[in-house]
Write an enzyme that holds these catalytic residues in place. Structure first.
Site, PDB file in Angstrom:
ATOM      1  N   ARG A 190      -2.974  -9.344 -20.666  1.00 13.37           N
ATOM      2  CA  ARG A 190      -3.973  -8.881 -21.646  1.00 13.37           C
ATOM      3  C   ARG A 190      -3.376  -7.926 -22.670  1.00 13.37           C
ATOM      4  O   ARG A 190      -3.950  -7.727 -23.733  1.00 13.37           O
ATOM      5  CB  ARG A 190      -5.115  -8.134 -20.951  1.00 13.37           C
ATOM      6  CG  ARG A 190      -5.787  -8.851 -19.843  1.00 13.37           C
ATOM      7  CD  ARG A 190      -6.787  -7.942 -19.159  1.00 13.37           C
ATOM      8  NE  ARG A 190      -7.830  -7.500 -20.064  1.00 13.37           N
ATOM      9  CZ  ARG A 190      -8.868  -8.243 -20.430  1.00 13.37           C
ATOM     10  NH1 ARG A 190      -8.989  -9.469 -19.972  1.00 13.37           N
ATOM     11  NH2 ARG A 190      -9.767  -7.764 -21.263  1.00 13.37           N
ATOM     12  N   GLU A 211       3.294  -8.192   8.530  1.00 10.43           N
ATOM     13  CA  GLU A 211       3.237  -6.725   8.566  1.00 10.43           C
ATOM     14  C   GLU A 211       3.992  -6.115   7.390  1.00 10.43           C
ATOM     15  O   GLU A 211       3.926  -4.903   7.157  1.00 10.43           O
ATOM     16  CB  GLU A 211       3.805  -6.188   9.882  1.00 10.43           C
ATOM     17  CG  GLU A 211       3.084  -6.667  11.145  1.00 10.43           C
ATOM     18  CD  GLU A 211       1.574  -6.513  11.062  1.00 10.43           C
ATOM     19  OE1 GLU A 211       1.112  -5.388  10.838  1.00 10.43           O
ATOM     20  OE2 GLU A 211       0.875  -7.538  11.222  1.00 10.43           O
ATOM     21  N   ASP A 270     -10.967  -2.541 -24.067  1.00  9.93           N
ATOM     22  CA  ASP A 270     -11.151  -2.571 -22.616  1.00  9.93           C
ATOM     23  C   ASP A 270     -11.478  -1.183 -22.083  1.00  9.93           C
ATOM     24  O   ASP A 270     -11.008  -0.181 -22.609  1.00  9.93           O
ATOM     25  CB  ASP A 270      -9.865  -3.048 -21.916  1.00  9.93           C
ATOM     26  CG  ASP A 270      -9.750  -4.561 -21.924  1.00  9.93           C
ATOM     27  OD1 ASP A 270     -10.736  -5.234 -22.278  1.00  9.93           O
ATOM     28  OD2 ASP A 270      -8.675  -5.054 -21.568  1.00  9.93           O
ATOM     29  N   PRO A 301       0.811  -1.225   0.000  1.00  4.77           N
ATOM     30  CA  PRO A 301       0.000   0.000   0.000  1.00  4.77           C
ATOM     31  C   PRO A 301       0.845   1.276   0.000  1.00  4.77           C
ATOM     32  O   PRO A 301       0.315   2.362  -0.243  1.00  4.77           O
ATOM     33  CB  PRO A 301      -0.804  -0.097   1.311  1.00  4.77           C
ATOM     34  CG  PRO A 301      -0.705  -1.524   1.730  1.00  4.77           C
ATOM     35  CD  PRO A 301       0.591  -2.040   1.203  1.00  4.77           C
TER      36      PRO A 301
HETATM   37  N1  4HQ Z   1      -0.568  -5.684   0.949  1.00  7.34           N
HETATM   38  N2  4HQ Z   1      -1.395  -3.206  -2.946  1.00  7.34           N
HETATM   39  C1  4HQ Z   1       0.481  -6.013   3.143  1.00  7.34           C
HETATM   40  C2  4HQ Z   1      -1.438  -4.803   0.315  1.00  7.34           C
HETATM   41  C3  4HQ Z   1      -1.209  -4.352  -1.083  1.00  7.34           C
HETATM   42  C4  4HQ Z   1      -1.873  -3.287  -1.713  1.00  7.34           C
HETATM   43  C5  4HQ Z   1       0.538  -6.400   0.322  1.00  7.34           C
HETATM   44  C6  4HQ Z   1      -0.794  -5.984   2.354  1.00  7.34           C
HETATM   45  C7  4HQ Z   1       1.789  -6.442   1.172  1.00  7.34           C
HETATM   46  C8  4HQ Z   1       2.680  -6.996   3.356  1.00  7.34           C
HETATM   47  N3  4HQ Z   1      -0.360  -4.855  -1.976  1.00  7.34           N
HETATM   48  N4  4HQ Z   1       1.474  -6.882   2.525  1.00  7.34           N
HETATM   49  N5  4HQ Z   1      -2.802  -2.466  -1.211  1.00  7.34           N
HETATM   50  O1  4HQ Z   1      -2.380  -4.369   0.918  1.00  7.34           O
HETATM   51  O2  4HQ Z   1      -0.472  -4.154  -3.106  1.00  7.34           O
END
Ligand code: 4HQ
Length: 247
Positions: free
Chosen positions: A155, A117, A170, A90
């Site tokens: 795609r 985490e 698309d 994120p």
């Molecule tokens: N995560 N976009 C936490 C995500 C995520 C997102 C992936 C959760 C990595 C450690 N990945 N882990 N939003 O929420 O890509």
């Protein structure tokens, strides 16, 4: 295009990628997929891949060493040059069609799917070229994010979609939302199919679809229109749509 995914749940990635469009692309040899389990690169008795966070707090953090060894094996397994390493989290850059379009020209993408985490920041700084995010929400692991990236890029690779289902059609391919779609029956208790789609006037159908795509984008995602130049025809169609809405 070859994808390498580093994941503690390799079957989740290879399993899901085996279905549908991505599955066919892999079968045809248009897309390659290898999955690397950091657990296989942990050398202690318990095959430890995570540890407690420095500074305290809940949850566990993925250790850098098994990840680094997995990435290095992935790099060695094919021609290493041109491989881009991406951590999905994120904290990353928001994944858009434009970002994926750009990535689709690279011969190789190594995707890091984290759990717990997250992973030791030193791995991200040292071994990753980029960090990408699905959006402002949290999922339980990077596998689903990696699968989304693999699906959306596949795609875009020539030959993966048939002519009929071409990626050019698309939604988001031209920065707009998609127009509505209908199939049989023509009339139903839920309503009728718009008359223009039944007529076979292809110019009229094309104009109607463009107008709907512009109108919906204006209503639902005005931010997308602000980033985009409209042609004279599109400008006229959007004005028509707006006039009909305010009526
Ligand atoms: N995560 N976009 C936490 C995500 C995520 C997102 C992936 C959760 C990595 C450690 N990945 N882990 N939003 O929420 O890509």
């Amino acid at each position: 295009m070859h994808f390498d995914v580093v994941s503690l749940f390799p079957e989740m990635v290879s399993g899901a990628a085996g279905y549908g469009v991505t599955g066919k692309a892999i079968e045809k040899g248009l897309v390659g997929l290898s999955v690397w389990n950091p657990r296989d690169y942990a050398h202690d008795r318990h095959k430890t891949v995570d540890d407690r966070p420095y500074g305290g707090g809940p949850g566990m953090v993925m250790k850098y060493q098994p990840l680094l060894d997995a990435v290095n094996d992935a790099k060695r397994s094919q021609q290493p040059d041109g491989a881009k390493v991406v951590y999905l989290s994120p904290q990353g850059r928001l994944i858009t069609q434009a970002l994926l379009q750009d990535a689709s020209t690279s011969p190789r993408l190594i995707l890091i799917a984290g759990r717990y985490e997250g992973i030791d920041e030193r791995f991200i700084e040292h071994a990753c070229d980029d960090e990408w995010s699905l959006g402002d929400y949290v999922i339980s692991g990077g596998e689903l994010a990696a699968l989304i990236v693999i699906d959306a890029i596949s795609r875009l690779i020539p030959g993966v979609l048939g002519d009929e289902e071409s990626a050019k059609q698309d939604s988001h391919a031209d920065g707009l939302l998609d127009c509505p779609h209908y199939t049989r029956p023509e009339r139903s208790e839920l309503g009728n199919v718009p008359e223009v789609l039944l007529g076979g006037n292809h110019a009229a159908i094309r104009r109607w679809r463009m107008k709907q795509a512009l109108g919906r984008t204006w209503v639902r995602r005005p931010d997308l229109l602000e980033k985009r130049e409209l042609s004279a025809e599109q400008d006229a169609l959007l004005k028509e749509f707006r006039n009909e809405v305010v009526k």
